[in-house]
Write a protein that holds these residues in place. Structure first.
Motif, short mmCIF file in Angstrom:
data_model
loop_
_atom_site.label_atom_id
_atom_site.label_comp_id
_atom_site.label_asym_id
_atom_site.label_seq_id
_atom_site.Cartn_x
_atom_site.Cartn_y
_atom_site.Cartn_z
N ALA A 118 34.06 44.33 46.95
CA ALA A 118 33.46 43.04 46.62
C ALA A 118 33.82 41.93 47.60
O ALA A 118 32.94 41.18 48.05
N GLN A 119 35.10 41.79 47.94
CA GLN A 119 35.51 40.64 48.76
C GLN A 119 35.07 40.75 50.21
O GLN A 119 35.13 39.78 50.96
N GLY A 143 40.04 41.00 52.89
CA GLY A 143 39.61 39.79 52.20
C GLY A 143 40.76 39.10 51.51
O GLY A 143 41.93 39.41 51.72
N GLN A 144 40.39 38.17 50.65
CA GLN A 144 41.35 37.44 49.83
C GLN A 144 40.62 36.95 48.59
O GLN A 144 39.39 37.03 48.49
N VAL A 145 41.38 36.44 47.65
CA VAL A 145 40.77 35.82 46.46
C VAL A 145 39.96 34.59 46.90
O VAL A 145 40.12 34.09 48.02
N PHE A 179 41.55 29.78 44.32
CA PHE A 179 42.56 30.55 43.59
C PHE A 179 43.78 30.90 44.45
O PHE A 179 44.77 31.41 43.94
N LEU A 180 43.70 30.65 45.74
CA LEU A 180 44.74 31.10 46.66
C LEU A 180 46.08 30.49 46.30
O LEU A 180 46.22 29.25 46.21
N HIS A 224 43.38 36.64 39.67
CA HIS A 224 42.04 36.97 40.15
C HIS A 224 42.04 38.39 40.70
O HIS A 224 43.09 38.97 40.99
N LEU A 225 40.84 38.96 40.84
CA LEU A 225 40.69 40.33 41.30
C LEU A 225 41.46 40.57 42.61
O LEU A 225 41.25 39.88 43.59
#
Length: 560
Positions: A36-37, A108-110, A114-115, A121-122
């Motif tokens: 996803a990310q 990736g990252q959140v 949200f970081l 988070h996922l």
């Protein structure tokens, strides 16, 4: 090699920009699994038509990138999702750090809001980059889309410069998906200049070498690009050249001066100067010395000169003379400085030849491994690749069981000793070298760590020949338990599948052999086919002789 900067502007996602930046840094193949990310990144791969190899486990993506890098000297690249995805690659990343492979991992990252919030988070980690930095050379974060090219160029330069090693680049989910207008993403100018070598160190080294009677050269991964220069220096001195793992083949082991670790041990006690080139020198000071006690500098043995591009190495293990710089450049300068001061001692050639013959004869007692390795060496072309594993065949190959004849053709995992690295790494080697023979030899235990990649080999027609020695055990652990723990076998004896049927179920050609004699024609045919093949060698549990007396020798071999 820097491309000319164009004044064109295009609208694309930052994920696409990451791919274009990777391509500007010479990337032609990417190993990765989508998620996803990182969808925008994979969309960029599709749009650019980049060669994409999709393994069945994230760990394998990084191992394949390492094999690609180690066998070519180019930077290998992989991509996986953040959190558990990038954590799945850490065994491969620490291996790449240990064996000095330039690898870049894209992840990736959140979402940016949200970081660092710990909201759950996922795939969120408390500090993903910080965790990775504790393992690898560096971990980069692209905070804003406009910085994509600059950060990517910095990451690739970091991976390949100095002591090569793995780095990662992360970008937040929403940032990667945001469309922006980018200038044409060409390679930015970077500083690839070699460090200036201290002239006083060169002078001291020249004097020390000129005064030595029995010098020896030991190579590591930092000498892989310096074969011509190391060979010239060795021939000027008539100095034997050896290596333990990564540096093997810098001087071919069938060259009069190239020799295995076992042969080198025969000459070690009389050596008055060791020249370590791009090597941690594990073999003489740990394997031949005290493996359990750290010494900051040698307490015994010959004088020591170290040539290494990493200045930290000089304090980690302190030499008498340390030359910080590129190994090819340093060897070339030393050769020129010594040219009028040295004349080769011809008597050393006989001494080296005797050591090589004695070592070869002694290693023949390690059976049946040596019989199989002899067959593989006979069949494998001079420029073919051999990828060992943590196995009885692998350990035997470390010390000379399989002579290495060209740099980079022996792709070893280094000091991490990572069980299971061999098969997926060899797939990466073959992807990078599609027209060269590549043979991977694993034990049944290590092979099962990555057995799912048989499907990757079949799907992408990766013509690797995978030899699996099936002795239904973790053979080394079993022997240690037999010798040191009263044959109380705990977790070391395994039930294994029918590897032939298993490989066939993946669509991979498979064969079963029971002797070196039957291996030879099968291996010849598999290499000729250049298609995914598996060869199972059936072996009795506990049959193999131990190679460890040659890895941790107590002294010279006895001469009968």
């Amino acid at each position: 090699m820097n491309a000319a900067i164009k004044n064109t502007r295009r609208t694309m996602t930052a994920g696409e920009a990451m791919i274009e930046s990777a391509m500007a840094n010479g990337v032609d193949t990417l190993f990765g699994i989508p998620g996803a990310q990182i969808y925008p990144l994979f969309d960029g791969i599709h749009k650019q038509g980049l060669n994409l190899i999709v393994p069945r486990h994230e760990q394998s993506a990084a191992y394949m990138a390492m094999g690609y890098a180690k066998s070519t000297g180019k930077t290998g690249t992989f991509t996986v999702v953040p959190g558990p995805g990038i954590l799945n690659t850490t065994a491969a990343l620490c291996t790449a750090m240990g064996n000095c492979s330039p690898v870049v991992g894209l992840t990736g990252q959140v979402p940016s809001s949200f970081l660092g919030r710990g909201r759950g988070h996922l795939h969120e980690l408390k500090d993903q980059a910080g965790t990775l930095k504790s393992i690898i050379k560096d971990a980069f974060s692209i905070q804003q889309a406009k910085d994509t090219a600059a950060v990517m160029n910095q990451a690739y330069q970091t991976a390949r410069s100095g002591r090569p090693g793995p780095v990662t680049v992360e970008m937040c989910w929403d940032t990667m998906a945001t469309e922006s207008e980018f200038e044409s993403l060409t390679l930015s100018p970077v500083d690839d200049a070699l460090p200036e070598i201290n002239p006083d160190a060169l002078k001291s080294a020249t004097e020390m070498i000129a005064g030595a009677r029995r010098p020896m050269i030991m190579c590591g991964a930092g000498a892989l690009h310096a074969s011509e220069e190391v060979t010239a220096l060795a021939e000027l001195l008539n100095a034997p050249v050896t290596a333990f793992r990564s540096g093997r083949g810098v001087v071919a082991e069938d060259h009069p001066l190239g020799l295995s670790a076992v042969a080198a041990r025969q000459l070690w006690d009389d050596c008055d100067l060791l020249i370590g080139i791009g090597s941690r020198l594990e073999m003489p000071y740990l394997r031949w010395g005290n493996y359990m006690t750290y010494e900051r500098k040698p307490s015994s043995g010959p004088k020591l000169i170290r040539i290494d591009i990493d200045p930290e190495q000089m304090s980690i293990f302190e030499p008498d003379v340390g030359i910080v710089g590129d190994s090819a450049q340093a060897c070339r300068i030393l050769h020129d400085l010594l040219l009028d001061k040295m004349s080769p001692d011809e008597s050393r050639l006989d001494e080296i030849a005797r050591a090589k013959a004695l070592a070869r004869a002694a290693l023949q007692g390690v059976q049946p491994q040596m019989a199989y390795l002899d067959v593989i060496r006979q069949v494998l072309p001079r420029d073919g690749f051999y990828v060992p594993e943590l196995s009885q065949m692998g350990f035997t190959s470390w010390v000379g069981g399989l002579p290495v004849l060209k740099p980079r053709t022996y792709v070893e995992g280094g000091y991490q000793g990572t069980l299971g690295y061999g098969f997926p790494t060899a797939l990466g080697v073959k992807v990078a070298n599609p027209d060269k023979a590549v043979v991977s030899v694993s034990g049944d235990g290590g092979f099962m760590f990555g057995v799912q990649e048989l499907m990757t080999a079949a799907e992408f027609n990766i013509g690797l020949v995978s030899i699996v020695v099936n002795n239904r055990s973790y053979g080394n652990v079993r022997r240690d338990q037999q010798m040191g723990f009263g044959s109380r076998f705990s977790g070391s004896e395994l039930k294994t599948p029918d590897f032939v049927k298993l490989a066939e179920s993946f669509g991979v050609r498979s064969h079963r052999v029971k002797s070196p004699q039957t291996l030879k024609p099968v291996l010849e045919k598999c290499i000729e086919l250049n298609q995914p093949c598996l060869i199972e060698i059936q072996s009795e549990r506990g049959l193999e002789s131990s190679p460890w007396p040659f890895i941790h020798p107590q002294g010279r071999l006895a001469v009968e």
